[in-house]
Design an enzyme around this catalytic site. Structure first.
Site, PDB file in Angstrom:
ATOM      1  CG  ASP A 137      58.641  36.710  48.091  1.00  0.00           C
ATOM      2  OD1 ASP A 137      57.556  36.172  48.312  1.00  0.00           O
ATOM      3  OD2 ASP A 137      59.655  36.510  48.778  1.00  0.00           O
ATOM      4  CD  GLN A 166      54.802  45.000  46.111  1.00  0.00           C
ATOM      5  OE1 GLN A 166      54.695  45.495  44.988  1.00  0.00           O
ATOM      6  NE2 GLN A 166      55.960  44.892  46.721  1.00  0.00           N
ATOM      7  NE  ARG A 187      52.415  34.660  49.751  1.00  0.00           N
ATOM      8  CZ  ARG A 187      53.525  33.927  49.594  1.00  0.00           C
ATOM      9  NH1 ARG A 187      54.675  34.510  49.292  1.00  0.00           N
ATOM     10  NH2 ARG A 187      53.496  32.624  49.729  1.00  0.00           N
ATOM     11  N   GLY A 191      52.422  45.695  51.023  1.00  0.00           N
ATOM     12  CA  GLY A 191      53.654  46.170  50.362  1.00  0.00           C
ATOM     13  C   GLY A 191      54.623  46.700  51.400  1.00  0.00           C
ATOM     14  CB  ALA A 192      57.515  45.283  52.857  1.00  0.00           C
ATOM     15  CB  ALA A 294      60.702  49.837  57.868  1.00  0.00           C
TER      16      ALA A 294
HETATM   17  P1  FDA Z   1      50.026  46.491  59.107  1.00  0.00           P
HETATM   18  O1  FDA Z   1      51.428  46.848  58.806  1.00  0.00           O
HETATM   19  O2  FDA Z   1      49.012  47.562  59.169  1.00  0.00           O
HETATM   20  O3  FDA Z   1      50.007  45.666  60.444  1.00  0.00           O
HETATM   21  C1  FDA Z   1      48.816  45.209  61.079  1.00  0.00           C
HETATM   22  C2  FDA Z   1      49.190  44.660  62.450  1.00  0.00           C
HETATM   23  O4  FDA Z   1      50.034  43.511  62.296  1.00  0.00           O
HETATM   24  C3  FDA Z   1      50.017  45.630  63.294  1.00  0.00           C
HETATM   25  O5  FDA Z   1      49.200  46.494  64.006  1.00  0.00           O
HETATM   26  C4  FDA Z   1      50.795  44.666  64.172  1.00  0.00           C
HETATM   27  O6  FDA Z   1      49.987  44.159  65.203  1.00  0.00           O
HETATM   28  C5  FDA Z   1      51.082  43.516  63.242  1.00  0.00           C
HETATM   29  N1  FDA Z   1      52.378  43.705  62.539  1.00  0.00           N
HETATM   30  C6  FDA Z   1      52.551  43.989  61.217  1.00  0.00           C
HETATM   31  N2  FDA Z   1      53.867  44.043  60.900  1.00  0.00           N
HETATM   32  C7  FDA Z   1      54.538  43.790  62.051  1.00  0.00           C
HETATM   33  C8  FDA Z   1      55.906  43.669  62.371  1.00  0.00           C
HETATM   34  N3  FDA Z   1      56.857  43.845  61.453  1.00  0.00           N
HETATM   35  N4  FDA Z   1      56.237  43.393  63.636  1.00  0.00           N
HETATM   36  C9  FDA Z   1      55.296  43.202  64.586  1.00  0.00           C
HETATM   37  N5  FDA Z   1      53.966  43.269  64.339  1.00  0.00           N
HETATM   38  C10 FDA Z   1      53.590  43.566  63.094  1.00  0.00           C
HETATM   39  N6  FDA Z   1      55.633  42.654  51.038  1.00  0.00           N
HETATM   40  C11 FDA Z   1      56.103  42.943  49.814  1.00  0.00           C
HETATM   41  O7  FDA Z   1      56.303  44.122  49.473  1.00  0.00           O
HETATM   42  N7  FDA Z   1      56.375  41.940  48.934  1.00  0.00           N
HETATM   43  C12 FDA Z   1      56.149  40.638  49.229  1.00  0.00           C
HETATM   44  O8  FDA Z   1      56.408  39.759  48.406  1.00  0.00           O
HETATM   45  C13 FDA Z   1      55.623  40.330  50.518  1.00  0.00           C
HETATM   46  N8  FDA Z   1      55.356  39.042  50.878  1.00  0.00           N
HETATM   47  C14 FDA Z   1      54.658  38.800  52.041  1.00  0.00           C
HETATM   48  C15 FDA Z   1      54.209  37.505  52.330  1.00  0.00           C
HETATM   49  C16 FDA Z   1      53.431  37.275  53.445  1.00  0.00           C
HETATM   50  C17 FDA Z   1      52.924  35.899  53.708  1.00  0.00           C
HETATM   51  C18 FDA Z   1      53.103  38.346  54.310  1.00  0.00           C
HETATM   52  C19 FDA Z   1      52.235  38.131  55.512  1.00  0.00           C
HETATM   53  C20 FDA Z   1      53.581  39.617  54.058  1.00  0.00           C
HETATM   54  C21 FDA Z   1      54.357  39.850  52.935  1.00  0.00           C
HETATM   55  N9  FDA Z   1      54.847  41.122  52.665  1.00  0.00           N
HETATM   56  C22 FDA Z   1      55.377  41.376  51.413  1.00  0.00           C
HETATM   57  C23 FDA Z   1      54.839  42.185  53.718  1.00  0.00           C
HETATM   58  C24 FDA Z   1      53.607  43.050  53.638  1.00  0.00           C
HETATM   59  O9  FDA Z   1      53.644  43.835  52.476  1.00  0.00           O
HETATM   60  C25 FDA Z   1      53.505  43.995  54.848  1.00  0.00           C
HETATM   61  O10 FDA Z   1      54.622  44.832  54.872  1.00  0.00           O
HETATM   62  C26 FDA Z   1      53.393  43.294  56.191  1.00  0.00           C
HETATM   63  O11 FDA Z   1      52.618  42.138  56.084  1.00  0.00           O
HETATM   64  C27 FDA Z   1      52.729  44.208  57.227  1.00  0.00           C
HETATM   65  O12 FDA Z   1      51.476  44.622  56.769  1.00  0.00           O
HETATM   66  P2  FDA Z   1      50.068  44.152  57.413  1.00  0.00           P
HETATM   67  O13 FDA Z   1      49.155  43.796  56.309  1.00  0.00           O
HETATM   68  O14 FDA Z   1      50.283  43.095  58.409  1.00  0.00           O
HETATM   69  O15 FDA Z   1      49.464  45.468  58.039  1.00  0.00           O
END
Ligand code: FDA
Length: 311
Positions: A137, A166, A187, A191-192, A294
């Site tokens: 990660d 990310q 992957r 980014g979170a 968040a």
């Molecule tokens: P976006 O946030 O724009 O969401 C798109 C849609 O998805 C939303 O409109 C909603 O419908 C749905 N959605 C997304 N998040 C949601 C939530 N929390 N609750 C409910 N619905 C939600 N980050 C990081 O910094 N380091 C890492 O190592 C990882 N590892 C990782 C692994 C995997 C397999 C995934 C899928 C994600 C990560 N992440 C991560 C998290 C990633 O960076 C990101 O924060 C989330 O995936 C949300 O981003 P989206 O791409 O889904 O887009």
């Protein structure tokens, strides 16, 4: 703005104590986390696999402060891999593991990088024996160089060791180009975490555009792209770009988090795509949960209401 505030507030020890002790928090946690134990993780893995989904398991915890705890986290992964193997889940890499570098020692005051590298090598050895893979990660932006260095060092022995990139970071397109040229497993997520404008895109549309540039780099290269997003637009673009790049469905995968858009997870898998679910388990869920809250104000409202209504 709300996301930034939420991530900052969640760093308070007092808030963490209040939230983790509130019994109602567990309802919300259960939506995103398999449960506290390996038994819980195994049971949910089984259920996901029955639905045609692949799995990557994450033992919750981060920012480990002592070497003994870091070693214990590595041991937890090793015993998890043994149980996954015994249950037949690691065959063909159907279930793999995801590791947070700070959980296995990266943030230790002394010898953090060496400790993390050694613990990751132990987990990767167990994963290889199990016939599966490990993905690292990515956490705060100031850790990226260290994580990429660990991955590069260990790939000589474990070519399948993957990492996360990310797209919110300005550097990521060039990291993707380098990793794709090196045939790495990558992957890609948005980014979170939070970072300033000098290192990160702070506008969501910029983050999305960066995601598209990164996914093109990965799909056009010889590595194995793992496109981790729930964003319908990006999923569509990824599918179209894979066709343009001449990639068959078994040469890349989509990834989503457990509990988020489950119907879309099943739809994609039914269409013939490889879809892997990131499945966390363990009792140290606070950091993971606050990032999920968040990301989505609706989750936060639901969570706060459950805390204050006493249900
Ligand atoms: P976006 O946030 O724009 O969401 C798109 C849609 O998805 C939303 O409109 C909603 O419908 C749905 N959605 C997304 N998040 C949601 C939530 N929390 N609750 C409910 N619905 C939600 N980050 C990081 O910094 N380091 C890492 O190592 C990882 N590892 C990782 C692994 C995997 C397999 C995934 C899928 C994600 C990560 N992440 C991560 C998290 C990633 O960076 C990101 O924060 C989330 O995936 C949300 O981003 P989206 O791409 O889904 O887009």
């Amino acid at each position: 703005m709300l996301r930034r505030m939420m991530l900052a507030v969640s760093a308070s020890d007092q808030i963490q104590k209040f939230v983790t002790r509130a019994p109602v928090a567990r309802d919300v946690v259960a939506r995103f986390v398999a449960g506290a134990t390996q038994d819980d993780a195994l049971a949910v893995t089984e259920a996901l696999r029955e639905r045609g989904l692949l799995v990557t398991l994450d033992y919750l915890g981060e920012h480990t402060a002592d070497p003994e705890r870091a070693a214990a986290v590595a041991d937890e992964y090793i015993s998890l891999l043994e149980r996954l193997t015994a249950a037949g889940h690691t065959r063909g890499g159907a279930a793999e593991v995801s590791v947070k570098p700070t959980a296995v020692g990266l943030g230790l005051a002394e010898h953090g990088e060496t400790t993390a590298r050694e613990n990751i090598a132990k987990i990767a050895t167990a994963a290889r024996a199990a016939g599966t893979t490990v993905t690292l990660d990515m956490e705060e932006h100031d850790r990226v160089d260290q994580v990429l260095r660990i991955q590069a060092d260990l790939r000589g022995e474990f070519p399948d060791l993957g990492c996360v990139i990310q797209s919110y970071l300005r550097r990521s397109e060039s990291d993707c180009a380098a990793l794709a040229a090196a045939s790495a497993r990558v992957r890609l997520c948005k980014g979170a975490y939070d970072a300033d404008g000098d290192v990160a895109f702070t506008d969501r549309r910029e983050v999305d555009r960066s995601y598209v540039r990164c996914l093109r780099r990965l799909l056009d290269g010889p590595g194995y792209p793992m496109l981790a997003t729930h964003d319908p637009r990006l999923i569509e673009i990824a599918g179209a770009q894979a066709i343009l790049a001449g990639r068959p469905a078994d040469r890349f995968e989509y990834q989503m988090l457990y509990g988020i858009r489950p119907a879309e997870q099943r739809r994609l898998a039914a269409s013939g795509a490889r879809v892997r679910i990131y499945l966390p388990y363990g009792s140290d869920w606070y950091g993971y949960l606050t990032r999920r809250l968040a990301e989505r104000p609706a989750n936060l409202t639901f969570f706060l209401r459950s805390l204050t209504s006493g249900r």
